[in-house]
Write a protein that holds these residues in place. Structure first.
Motif, PDB file in Angstrom:
ATOM      1  N   LEU A 242       0.666  -0.755  -0.015  1.00  0.00           N
ATOM      2  CA  LEU A 242      -0.045  -0.137  -0.363  1.00  0.00           C
ATOM      3  C   LEU A 242       0.720   1.021   0.046  1.00  0.00           C
ATOM      4  O   LEU A 242       0.748   2.505  -0.432  1.00  0.00           O
ATOM      5  N   ALA A 243       1.820   1.290   1.078  1.00  0.00           N
ATOM      6  CA  ALA A 243       2.860   2.422   1.034  1.00  0.00           C
ATOM      7  C   ALA A 243       3.312   3.156  -0.399  1.00  0.00           C
ATOM      8  O   ALA A 243       3.900   3.510  -1.505  1.00  0.00           O
ATOM      9  N   ASP A 244       4.134   1.359  -0.895  1.00  0.00           N
ATOM     10  CA  ASP A 244       4.709   1.419  -2.656  1.00  0.00           C
ATOM     11  C   ASP A 244       3.522   2.091  -3.269  1.00  0.00           C
ATOM     12  O   ASP A 244       3.812   2.613  -4.424  1.00  0.00           O
ATOM     13  N   ARG A 245       2.472   2.073  -3.623  1.00  0.00           N
ATOM     14  CA  ARG A 245       1.317   1.842  -4.476  1.00  0.00           C
ATOM     15  C   ARG A 245      -0.198   2.500  -4.253  1.00  0.00           C
ATOM     16  O   ARG A 245      -1.033   1.805  -4.908  1.00  0.00           O
ATOM     17  N   ARG A 246       0.208   3.166  -3.288  1.00  0.00           N
ATOM     18  CA  ARG A 246      -1.288   3.812  -3.316  1.00  0.00           C
ATOM     19  C   ARG A 246      -2.447   4.791  -4.118  1.00  0.00           C
ATOM     20  O   ARG A 246      -3.300   4.511  -3.927  1.00  0.00           O
ATOM     21  N   GLU A 247      -1.128   5.275  -4.871  1.00  0.00           N
ATOM     22  CA  GLU A 247      -1.623   5.915  -6.141  1.00  0.00           C
ATOM     23  C   GLU A 247      -2.512   5.196  -6.721  1.00  0.00           C
ATOM     24  O   GLU A 247      -3.925   5.701  -7.335  1.00  0.00           O
ATOM     25  N   ALA A 248      -2.100   4.002  -7.219  1.00  0.00           N
ATOM     26  CA  ALA A 248      -2.633   2.878  -7.942  1.00  0.00           C
ATOM     27  C   ALA A 248      -3.917   2.332  -7.081  1.00  0.00           C
ATOM     28  O   ALA A 248      -4.830   2.557  -8.101  1.00  0.00           O
ATOM     29  N   VAL A 249      -3.398   2.099  -6.288  1.00  0.00           N
ATOM     30  CA  VAL A 249      -4.736   1.534  -5.433  1.00  0.00           C
ATOM     31  C   VAL A 249      -5.636   2.640  -5.483  1.00  0.00           C
ATOM     32  O   VAL A 249      -7.082   2.275  -5.641  1.00  0.00           O
ATOM     33  N   GLU A 250      -5.857   3.565  -5.568  1.00  0.00           N
ATOM     34  CA  GLU A 250      -6.337   4.830  -5.023  1.00  0.00           C
ATOM     35  C   GLU A 250      -7.337   5.001  -7.077  1.00  0.00           C
ATOM     36  O   GLU A 250      -8.959   5.426  -6.881  1.00  0.00           O
ATOM     37  N   ALA A 251      -6.670   4.621  -7.809  1.00  0.00           N
ATOM     38  CA  ALA A 251      -7.232   5.191  -9.280  1.00  0.00           C
ATOM     39  C   ALA A 251      -8.220   3.756  -9.003  1.00  0.00           C
ATOM     40  O   ALA A 251      -9.473   3.939 -10.285  1.00  0.00           O
ATOM     41  N   TYR A 252      -8.006   2.313  -8.960  1.00  0.00           N
ATOM     42  CA  TYR A 252      -7.636   1.195  -8.567  1.00  0.00           C
ATOM     43  C   TYR A 252      -9.712   1.442  -8.277  1.00  0.00           C
ATOM     44  O   TYR A 252     -10.738   1.046  -8.778  1.00  0.00           O
ATOM     45  N   GLU A 253      -9.415   1.667  -6.665  1.00  0.00           N
ATOM     46  CA  GLU A 253     -11.013   2.590  -6.294  1.00  0.00           C
ATOM     47  C   GLU A 253     -12.073   2.748  -6.945  1.00  0.00           C
ATOM     48  O   GLU A 253     -12.816   2.521  -6.849  1.00  0.00           O
ATOM     49  N   LEU A 306     -10.886  -3.130 -19.106  1.00  0.00           N
ATOM     50  CA  LEU A 306      -9.550  -3.930 -18.807  1.00  0.00           C
ATOM     51  C   LEU A 306      -8.240  -3.360 -19.085  1.00  0.00           C
ATOM     52  O   LEU A 306      -7.358  -3.356 -18.721  1.00  0.00           O
ATOM     53  N   ALA A 307      -8.329  -2.026 -20.057  1.00  0.00           N
ATOM     54  CA  ALA A 307      -7.300  -1.921 -20.671  1.00  0.00           C
ATOM     55  C   ALA A 307      -7.083  -0.087 -19.342  1.00  0.00           C
ATOM     56  O   ALA A 307      -5.706   0.113 -19.137  1.00  0.00           O
ATOM     57  N   GLU A 308      -7.612   0.195 -19.188  1.00  0.00           N
ATOM     58  CA  GLU A 308      -7.777   1.361 -17.605  1.00  0.00           C
ATOM     59  C   GLU A 308      -6.550   0.076 -16.708  1.00  0.00           C
ATOM     60  O   GLU A 308      -6.690   0.834 -15.969  1.00  0.00           O
ATOM     61  N   LEU A 309      -7.471  -0.987 -16.910  1.00  0.00           N
ATOM     62  CA  LEU A 309      -6.983  -1.755 -15.274  1.00  0.00           C
ATOM     63  C   LEU A 309      -5.647  -2.021 -15.333  1.00  0.00           C
ATOM     64  O   LEU A 309      -3.795  -2.194 -14.514  1.00  0.00           O
ATOM     65  N   ASP A 310      -4.825  -1.784 -16.583  1.00  0.00           N
ATOM     66  CA  ASP A 310      -3.588  -2.697 -17.571  1.00  0.00           C
ATOM     67  C   ASP A 310      -2.620  -0.798 -17.620  1.00  0.00           C
ATOM     68  O   ASP A 310      -1.193  -1.340 -17.689  1.00  0.00           O
ATOM     69  N   ALA A 311      -3.545  -0.005 -17.668  1.00  0.00           N
ATOM     70  CA  ALA A 311      -3.050   1.057 -17.868  1.00  0.00           C
ATOM     71  C   ALA A 311      -3.025   1.295 -15.673  1.00  0.00           C
ATOM     72  O   ALA A 311      -1.250   2.086 -15.533  1.00  0.00           O
ATOM     73  N   ILE A 312      -2.987   1.025 -15.389  1.00  0.00           N
ATOM     74  CA  ILE A 312      -3.303   1.543 -13.695  1.00  0.00           C
ATOM     75  C   ILE A 312      -1.963   0.623 -13.001  1.00  0.00           C
ATOM     76  O   ILE A 312      -1.392   0.767 -12.071  1.00  0.00           O
ATOM     77  N   PHE A 313      -2.566  -0.824 -13.374  1.00  0.00           N
ATOM     78  CA  PHE A 313      -1.020  -1.576 -13.161  1.00  0.00           C
ATOM     79  C   PHE A 313      -0.269  -1.917 -13.993  1.00  0.00           C
ATOM     80  O   PHE A 313      -1.091  -3.356 -14.976  1.00  0.00           O
ATOM     81  N   PRO A 314       0.288  -1.851 -14.791  1.00  0.00           N
ATOM     82  CA  PRO A 314       0.887  -2.141 -16.098  1.00  0.00           C
ATOM     83  C   PRO A 314       1.544  -3.680 -16.288  1.00  0.00           C
ATOM     84  O   PRO A 314       2.736  -3.690 -14.668  1.00  0.00           O
ATOM     85  N   ALA A 315       1.421  -4.310 -17.547  1.00  0.00           N
ATOM     86  CA  ALA A 315       2.662  -6.039 -17.340  1.00  0.00           C
ATOM     87  C   ALA A 315       4.287  -5.727 -17.029  1.00  0.00           C
ATOM     88  O   ALA A 315       4.374  -4.436 -17.292  1.00  0.00           O
TER      89      ALA A 315
END
Length: 330
Positions: A242-253, A306-315
């Motif tokens: 959560l500390a390392d990827r808080r912004e990504a988690v916020e975008a995901y939620e 699915l594309a949005e999720l890939d953008a938030i959490f890239p492969a």
């Protein structure tokens, strides 16, 4: 409930797998039985456990709980595709761990006794054993299959190279080989896409993701914190992720809120949409959590989502936009 074949085998399994690691530790035996009964009501027929699950080394309490549930009758055993694992130490003495022929034989017999059954449908190696040759492992597995004690074999925590080694060794003996690989895989941990998933698809193994919500980080933890709801302890892997990827988690939620879906259910739905995934392991601590997980089967993520999720959490990989294993290529 949706069903699929387990890898290239003829075995039909539910697209959600009931994980039992909490049974006997975070979930009482009474509640564990209720969860297993509800799983059958939902049509979940694939149960996963391990000889190492439980509070005391070597006790196998989780397997014992499942065994006592089977003993209640009502076709509970015949309605269940039962998977267990061995490799981790069950004691302090030599040969009480690993994948030697001796330990495999002892582990299977002990699990059968605890589970109160005459067979294990899927016996999985909990980890690669770098000290035991594949010839020894497959010879031991062949005996177990001839005896009818184990029907199918799988792996867990294997690299793509390990899967190749295992399958080529099985091929040389004219064996079916592995039919499944259980690997950590979720939106926040996509490393399996680089080699494990391509290898599994090539060799016809079903992939069974564990930790589908990354230890609860993908379950809507930020929303729960804002609402003052109880969340898992913010220590260890959970806190670091959560500390390392808080912004990504916020975008995901935020994305999940726009869909009108619970983040936990979207995380499961994403896994169900991935090529080669048999079904994620859900480890409910309550019946209500299991009921919620089943909802993920009714969520269809369109290409834009699915594309949005890939953008938030890239492969992963230097060229993650390419399908693996070409992510390594330029």
């Amino acid at each position: 409930m949706e069903y699929t074949r387990l890898g290239r085998s003829g075995l039909s399994v539910s697209r959600l797998v009931l994980g039992t690691m909490n049974f006997g530790t975070r979930t009482s035996e009474e509640d564990s039985r209720a969860i297993m009964d509800r799983a059958h009501e939902h049509g979940v027929n694939f149960f996963d456990t391990a000889d190492a699950y439980g509070p005391q080394q070597g006790e196998g309490l989780t397997e014992q709980i499942i065994g006592r549930w089977f003993a209640q009758g009502g076709d509970r055993r015949d309605r269940t595709v039962l998977a267990t694992k061995a490799y981790l130490p069950t004691g302090e003495r030599p040969n009480e761990g690993g994948l030697s022929a001796l330990h495999i034989r002892r582990a299977v017999d002990a699990s059968l006794k605890r589970l109160r059954t005459d067979r294990i449908d899927l016996f999985q190696m909990h980890h690669i054993d770098r000290h035991t040759p594949w010839e020894e492992i497959w010879e031991a597995f062949g005996v177990l299959r001839q005896q009818g004690k184990v029907l199918y074999f799988g792996s867990s925590n294997f690299a793509g190279w390990h899967l190749a080694q295992a399958q080529e060794a099985a091929r040389s003996r004219h064996f079916l080989g592995l039919v499944a690989e259980q690997s950590i895989y979720n939106l926040m941990s996509r490393w399996a896409e680089l080699e494990v998933l391509p290898a599994a698809r090539h060799y016809g193994l079903g992939v069974i993701p564990y930790s589908p919500l990354h230890g609860g980080v993908l379950s809507g933890v930020l929303r729960k914190q804002r609402e003052g709801l109880a969340v898992r302890s913010g220590s260890g892997v959970w806190a670091a992720a959560l500390a390392d990827r808080r912004e990504a988690v916020e975008a995901y939620e935020g994305l999940c809120a726009g869909l009108g879906e619970d983040p936990a259910h979207v995380g499961l739905a994403w896994l169900l949409a991935q090529d080669g995934v048999t079904g994620p392991i859900v480890g409910p601590r309550t019946v209500e959590q299991l009921d919620g997980a089943v909802h993920a089967l009714r969520i269809t993520l369109d290409p834009d989502t699915l594309a949005e999720l890939d953008a938030i959490f890239p492969a992963p990989g230097p060229n993650g936009a390419k399908p693996a294993p070409e992510a390594y290529a330029w």
